[in-house]
Design an enzyme around this catalytic site. Structure first.
Site, PDB file in Angstrom:
ATOM      1  N   CYS A  50       0.980  -0.854   0.120  1.00  0.00           N
ATOM      2  CA  CYS A  50       0.312   0.050  -0.074  1.00  0.00           C
ATOM      3  C   CYS A  50       0.583   1.328   0.254  1.00  0.00           C
ATOM      4  O   CYS A  50       1.999   0.902   0.450  1.00  0.00           O
ATOM      5  CB  CYS A  50      -0.796   0.106   1.652  1.00  0.00           C
ATOM      6  SG  CYS A  50      -1.423  -1.120   1.271  1.00  0.00           S
ATOM      7  N   ALA A  51       0.308   2.191  -0.776  1.00  0.00           N
ATOM      8  CA  ALA A  51       1.105   3.691  -0.983  1.00  0.00           C
ATOM      9  C   ALA A  51       1.293   4.711   0.269  1.00  0.00           C
ATOM     10  O   ALA A  51       2.216   4.627   0.967  1.00  0.00           O
ATOM     11  CB  ALA A  51       0.233   4.228  -2.175  1.00  0.00           C
TER      12      ALA A  51
END
Length: 136
Positions: A50-51
């Site tokens: 996930c960013a």
């Protein structure tokens, strides 16, 4: 095969013509979640891929999946809330039968999330499915 809460969300989305309004609804869903206990924000609950920072804490009781989560990004908190509506309370075997991509498509999320957010959503779904598979 989606949960009743998810079906209600789909209905809410159908009334919103503009994607910006839908985006705001996702964010509002996330704001409605209780924060994850700080003690649960550990490497074992962190979702890689996930960013933003994302933690999912899942438990199974009586063959049923329950999870909570939190992110440092408002839209991702909203996505966690959407996934909770889709998966929370399902028997473990039913979790594996949910076609999350198809269900998210009903909300139009597949077409309107950035590539990074889409990757993060996939990572969260994979985490949920792996917890269910391991507990089944």
């Amino acid at each position: 095969m989606a949960q009743a809460e998810f079906e209600e969300l789909v209905e809410d989305f159908e009334f919103l013509d503009d994607w910006e309004d839908r985006y705001r609804l996702v964010i509002e869903e996330g704001k409605g979640m209780a924060p994850l206990d700080a003690a649960l924000k550990v490497p074992a609950t962190k979702v890689e891929g996930c960013a933003s920072q994302v933690w999912l804490h899942a438990v199974t009781e009586g063959g049923v999946l329950h999870f909570d989560g939190e992110s440092d990004a408002m839209i991702v908190n909203g996505l966690i809330a959407v996934l909770r509506k889709l998966y929370n309370g399902l028997p473990l075997d039913a979790v594996m039968r949910v076609d999350a991509r198809q269900e998210m498509e009903r909300l139009g999320l597949n077409d309107h999330l950035s590539a990074q957010r889409s990757n993060g959503l996939r990572a969260m779904i994979e985490r949920i499915r792996s917890v269910a598979a391991a507990a089944a």
